[in-house]
Write an enzyme that holds these catalytic residues in place. Structure first.
Site, PDB file in Angstrom:
ATOM      1  N   LYS A 141     101.705  80.768  10.614  1.00 23.05           N
ATOM      2  CA  LYS A 141     102.849  81.298  11.432  1.00 23.05           C
ATOM      3  C   LYS A 141     103.396  80.054  11.431  1.00 23.05           C
ATOM      4  CE  LYS A 141     101.591  82.921  15.128  1.00 23.05           C
ATOM      5  NZ  LYS A 141     101.747  83.602  16.395  1.00 23.05           N
ATOM      6  N   ARG A 193      98.009  91.307  17.380  1.00 23.42           N
ATOM      7  CA  ARG A 193      96.241  90.185  17.750  1.00 23.42           C
ATOM      8  C   ARG A 193      96.507  89.464  18.631  1.00 23.42           C
ATOM      9  NH1 ARG A 193      97.701  85.269  19.240  1.00 23.42           N
ATOM     10  NH2 ARG A 193      99.397  83.675  18.016  1.00 23.42           N
ATOM     11  N   VAL A 212     107.234  92.407  26.938  1.00 19.42           N
ATOM     12  CA  VAL A 212     106.714  92.549  25.311  1.00 19.42           C
ATOM     13  C   VAL A 212     104.897  93.031  25.263  1.00 19.42           C
ATOM     14  CG1 VAL A 212     109.037  92.000  24.699  1.00 19.42           C
ATOM     15  CG2 VAL A 212     107.280  90.088  24.518  1.00 19.42           C
ATOM     16  N   GLN A 213     104.249  91.835  26.037  1.00 23.62           N
ATOM     17  CA  GLN A 213     103.296  91.773  25.400  1.00 23.62           C
ATOM     18  C   GLN A 213     102.334  92.561  26.467  1.00 23.62           C
ATOM     19  OE1 GLN A 213     101.725  89.301  23.167  1.00 23.62           O
ATOM     20  NE2 GLN A 213     103.208  87.626  22.672  1.00 23.62           N
ATOM     21  N   ASP A 229     104.782  94.738  37.929  1.00 20.92           N
ATOM     22  CA  ASP A 229     106.202  93.355  37.752  1.00 20.92           C
ATOM     23  C   ASP A 229     107.171  93.433  39.180  1.00 20.92           C
ATOM     24  OD1 ASP A 229     107.062  92.758  34.856  1.00 20.92           O
ATOM     25  OD2 ASP A 229     108.378  92.280  36.182  1.00 20.92           O
ATOM     26  N   GLY A 264      98.934  84.716  29.993  1.00 22.27           N
ATOM     27  CA  GLY A 264     100.037  84.871  29.897  1.00 22.27           C
ATOM     28  C   GLY A 264     100.181  83.726  29.356  1.00 22.27           C
ATOM     29  N   ASP A 317     100.098  79.750  27.988  1.00 22.69           N
ATOM     30  CA  ASP A 317     100.422  79.106  26.671  1.00 22.69           C
ATOM     31  C   ASP A 317     101.452  77.279  26.377  1.00 22.69           C
ATOM     32  OD1 ASP A 317     103.528  79.743  27.226  1.00 22.69           O
ATOM     33  OD2 ASP A 317     103.468  81.236  25.512  1.00 22.69           O
ATOM     34  N   LYS A 336     101.664  76.068  33.202  1.00 27.93           N
ATOM     35  CA  LYS A 336     101.270  77.604  32.811  1.00 27.93           C
ATOM     36  C   LYS A 336      99.859  77.402  33.717  1.00 27.93           C
ATOM     37  CE  LYS A 336     104.818  78.395  30.314  1.00 27.93           C
ATOM     38  NZ  LYS A 336     105.369  80.680  29.008  1.00 27.93           N
ATOM     39  N   SER A 338      92.618  82.514  27.000  1.00 26.85           N
ATOM     40  CA  SER A 338      93.020  83.393  25.606  1.00 26.85           C
ATOM     41  C   SER A 338      94.348  82.222  26.171  1.00 26.85           C
ATOM     42  CB  SER A 338      93.081  84.650  25.403  1.00 26.85           C
ATOM     43  OG  SER A 338      94.070  85.003  23.829  1.00 26.85           O
TER      44      SER A 338
END
Lengths: 331, 331
Positions: A72, A116, A143-144, A165, A224, A226, A230, A297
């Site tokens: 990717k 995924r 979007v996630q 949100d 969130g 990444d 963060k 994650s």
């Protein structure tokens, strides 16, 4: 009959069925912990002049019944929305036959990433949430968030959903999308965090989920973070939880735990283990003794390859996508 | 109007005009030596169970008038011909806009590799061969040999061609392809090596070009070596020549010089410099004092990106290729 399948956003969406994807992602986590996967470190091209970067994520995994290889190519360009009306993150995926390297498919990696990522949260939720979990909170309606609910409702019988949100339009859109299927409402972070399952999908650098807001047996998917800096959950949440990671190198570098880990507030002793070891049965998932659990994650290249495998196999069977002779070998 | 262009083998072939490609590759070499390029090390996925591997080659370069980013995903599976009737090496390329990362094109990377490899030899030949070079020898009549002659005949007025290969069918095919344009004949390695320009494009591990066969002022493009242990030219050729490389790390690891370099027979003192420094004018190309010159080419990711740039720009202008909405953004 050697053709490459081109799978655009709609093709990926239609051909990646969530139950099958969750199973493939579970296989991928297991293969990784078993040593049956290869995942070279992401390599970066930094373009400060455009406030952006590119990342390449190659991987191979052998799940026993199937194996898969691919790469990717994904970017992060935070100014894209304002300047170009483009998403901050876009991905393109090349999916290849490991046996002879024929390029089986070229795919939209953006939709693939969302799917995924949802599936990874579902695998963790399946092993770590209480069996009778019926409420789910989501912090961040970007979007996630959509695939979080789609995926997790495959592994638990979610009835009640709280979406939180600051952006009211996003919240309204999210409610619109799901109000026919769930008892869904807008709520505070505290209300979301008291549900049986919580997914956080924000880009914040200062924790927004306090310890006291989290339910006694809430399972949290911290999706969130990444990048370095963060951090969505208060350190006390992480320190008190059964803390599960996808990959030690990635989570300590850029996952939810990166800030407290690099400050020495959170150490390896506070990490329960990797999701792959739980899938393999080397470690227990939730036990009766557990309270809060957290899955950190970061997203692994093997997840993309597993998702591309599902997309390709379905599209090929169903004659979806656009088949073409990329390499001039079909004649 | 945001579409991604799909460029298959024929599209790449038609849209990459050799003179423009040679100029773009020259720009790429210069950008690399100027520090205006990024090229993370190739990362490998080794699959011994299939006797194959995958390599990812991301790159960015800023040539001043244009910049370009992308990644080539390429494999080496030596059993492909016998087992699958597929090429040993296949490539797929993603070409992106560096400014916002939109995937501008997906390309056949196999044809692209042959073209850019020919163009690299042409850049070196332009700077290192005698001005009035009119004869060219080629050792090895495989897939890479064609673009050697196509490209080099753009920078020198080649009239006479000697093609040398043990496989008579390959030789006949090569002669067939070029007999209308050149005075071309089959010949021994010695006959090929006595020409003004020689390109070697074989996968041998034991040198096949002896010192005494090489003409007094022959410029040699050593293109074949692309892995540890490969070696086409006798050490004495390399030691006596003005020796130019594309990249120090790659050539000493897997280029023509890798064997003598790692045996200590050839050292950094024997390397004249990088082709990019010659392009930039930091080093002289051929001077009257020079005899034999050698260009050790391993192939750089920046060449692929430069070639993709040429292919995309032409295809876009000429409305070639297949335009599609990969990411679902065109509506």
């Amino acid at each position: 009959m050697r053709k490459t399948l081109l799978l655009n956003k709609d093709d990926v969406h239609e051909n990646v069925q969530m139950p099958e994807l969750i199973s493939a992602i579970e296989d991928a986590f297991a293969a990784y912990e078993s040593g049956d996967a290869q995942m070279p470190p992401k390599s970066y091209i930094d373009l400060p002049q455009y406030n952006g970067d590119f990342r390449s994520m190659p991987a191979y995994l052998d799940a026993g019944d199937w194996d898969a290889a691919g790469i990717k190519w994904v970017n992060v360009h935070p100014d894209n929305g304002d300047k170009y009306d483009l998403p901050t993150v876009m991905g393109t995926m090349i999916y290849s036959d490991p046996e002879n390297a024929f390029p089986l498919a070229l795919l939209d990696g953006t939709e693939l990433t969302m799917l995924r990522t949802g599936a990874a949260a579902a695998v963790a939720t399946d092993h770590l949430a209480v069996e009778d979990a019926s409420s789910m909170g989501i912090v961040g309606a970007g979007v996630q968030s959509y695939t979080q609910l789609r995926a997790i409702s495959e592994v638990r019988d979610i009835e009640e959903v709280v979406i939180s949100d600051l952006d009211e339009e996003r919240v309204a859109d999210f409610i619109d999308a799901f109000e026919d299927e769930f008892d869904i409402r807008a709520g505070s972070i505290e209300e979301a965090a008291s549900c049986d399952v919580l997914s956080t999908v924000t880009p914040v650098e200062s924790p927004i989920v306090p310890r006291e807001a989290v339910g006694d047996h809430t399972h949290i998917n911290a999706m969130g973070a990444d990048a370095e800096g963060k951090h969505e959950l208060a350190d006390e949440v992480l320190l008190d939880a059964k803390l599960v990671i996808d990959d030690h190198a990635q989570t300590t570098h850029s996952g939810e735990i990166n800030v407290p880990y690099n400050q020495g507030v959170l150490t390896d002793d506070d990490i329960y283990g990797a999701i792959g070891d739980i899938v393999l049965g080397n470690l227990d998932g939730r036990t009766d003794a557990d309270g809060v659990s957290v899955f950190d994650s970061t997203g692994l290249a093997i997840q993309d390859v597993a998702a591309a495998h599902v997309a390709y196999e379905h599209a090929f069977e169903n004659d979806n996508g656009y088949a073409f002779d990329l390499l001039g070998l079909a004649e």
